[in-house]
Design a protein around this motif. Sequence first.
Motif, mmCIF file in Angstrom:
data_model
loop_
_atom_site.group_PDB
_atom_site.id
_atom_site.type_symbol
_atom_site.label_atom_id
_atom_site.label_comp_id
_atom_site.label_asym_id
_atom_site.label_seq_id
_atom_site.Cartn_x
_atom_site.Cartn_y
_atom_site.Cartn_z
ATOM 1 N N PHE A 208 0.829 -1.211 0.000
ATOM 2 C CA PHE A 208 0.000 0.000 0.000
ATOM 3 C C PHE A 208 0.859 1.255 0.000
ATOM 4 O O PHE A 208 0.625 2.189 -0.787
ATOM 5 N N VAL A 209 1.866 1.287 0.857
ATOM 6 C CA VAL A 209 2.769 2.445 0.897
ATOM 7 C C VAL A 209 3.440 2.621 -0.459
ATOM 8 O O VAL A 209 3.640 3.749 -0.931
ATOM 9 N N SER A 210 3.767 1.515 -1.114
ATOM 10 C CA SER A 210 4.443 1.569 -2.397
ATOM 11 C C SER A 210 3.591 2.220 -3.479
ATOM 12 O O SER A 210 4.122 2.774 -4.444
ATOM 13 N N THR A 211 2.263 2.148 -3.327
ATOM 14 C CA THR A 211 1.376 2.766 -4.324
ATOM 15 C C THR A 211 1.200 4.266 -4.093
ATOM 16 O O THR A 211 0.629 4.952 -4.941
ATOM 17 N N LEU A 212 1.680 4.764 -2.958
ATOM 18 C CA LEU A 212 1.455 6.169 -2.606
ATOM 19 C C LEU A 212 2.537 7.102 -3.123
ATOM 20 O O LEU A 212 2.358 8.318 -3.107
ATOM 21 N N THR A 290 -5.428 1.374 -8.898
ATOM 22 C CA THR A 290 -6.300 1.341 -10.070
ATOM 23 C C THR A 290 -6.813 2.723 -10.457
ATOM 24 O O THR A 290 -7.383 2.890 -11.535
ATOM 25 N N THR A 291 -6.636 3.715 -9.600
ATOM 26 C CA THR A 291 -7.061 5.076 -9.913
ATOM 27 C C THR A 291 -5.877 6.028 -10.070
ATOM 28 O O THR A 291 -6.070 7.212 -10.317
ATOM 29 N N LYS A 292 -4.679 5.498 -9.930
ATOM 30 C CA LYS A 292 -3.478 6.324 -9.964
ATOM 31 C C LYS A 292 -3.144 6.724 -11.402
ATOM 32 O O LYS A 292 -3.197 5.907 -12.312
ATOM 33 N N ASP A 293 -2.766 7.976 -11.577
ATOM 34 C CA ASP A 293 -2.323 8.472 -12.874
ATOM 35 C C ASP A 293 -0.834 8.152 -13.030
ATOM 36 O O ASP A 293 0.012 8.800 -12.407
#
Length: 296
Positions: A208-212, A290-293
């Motif tokens: 999760f942190v990695s996606t931020l 899935t919503t990240k640009d």
Amino acid sequence: MSRAEPYADTGAGARAPRALWSLGLLGNELLTTFRRWRTLALLAVLAAVPVLVGIAVRIETGGGDPAGGGGGGGPAFISQVTNNGLFLVFTALAATLPFFLPMAIGVVAGDAIAGEASAGTLRYLLVAPAGRTRLLLTKYATVLVFCLAATLVVAVSALAVGALLFPLGDLTTISGTRIGFAEGLLRALLIALAVAASLVGVAALGLFVSTLTGSGIAAMATTVGLLITVQILDQIPQLHALQPYFFSHYWLSFADLLREPVYWDDLLRNLGLQALYAAVFGSAAWARFTTKDVTT
């Protein structure tokens, strides 16, 4: 960025290529992860911990007298190492679980997505017919495989060192009963699996942190920082009401597998807590990714 999955028709012929693609993606990700020098260095450090512990006990005791009084869980296993080298497995796992193992998992999980972004390869992975959900699941599966591999590296290294430096034989459980060496090996395997399962929540948190963030170093540092913070909070008496919900609270419950009969309550609480963390932070990682640009 398109999220279209490959082979859009729903026939059986489409499902087979999708399954083969997923297995190929997982295999490629596993190969890439375990060929990295950083991963190999982490595994080498983990393998060295039982060696250092075993040599220290051997020197301290001169290979003869026990290193202290009898003990139950956690590092107290060290008092039994000179009597039976199999106890070095339990000692090494207890020594590495609070910091070394979760730190290694935090590094790999934190780098899973952010590392690709910082290297500029994430966009190309998404251009390939993988899909964001499938890619995220593949990354998480890879981290879980690393959890198991890292734990087994510690256990196998400890077993080898224990066999070289100390006698092996029947095992005396925490309850005072004796079990055969074969059953002791089985308990050691179950303990290694329990320790690996204890890291499932950390893996989801790190993912999760990695996606931020788009910085692999920042993701790894944040994940390791959270690990340290949670374990400090778990030692503050004033927070006793919250501590059963910290992912590290039941980590040393694996010692209950050395009781006769096995005491399952804390073990099951630990597994349930790890599943909860995996569900919460896995869902958060999916929602974010899935919503990240993705631009890099």
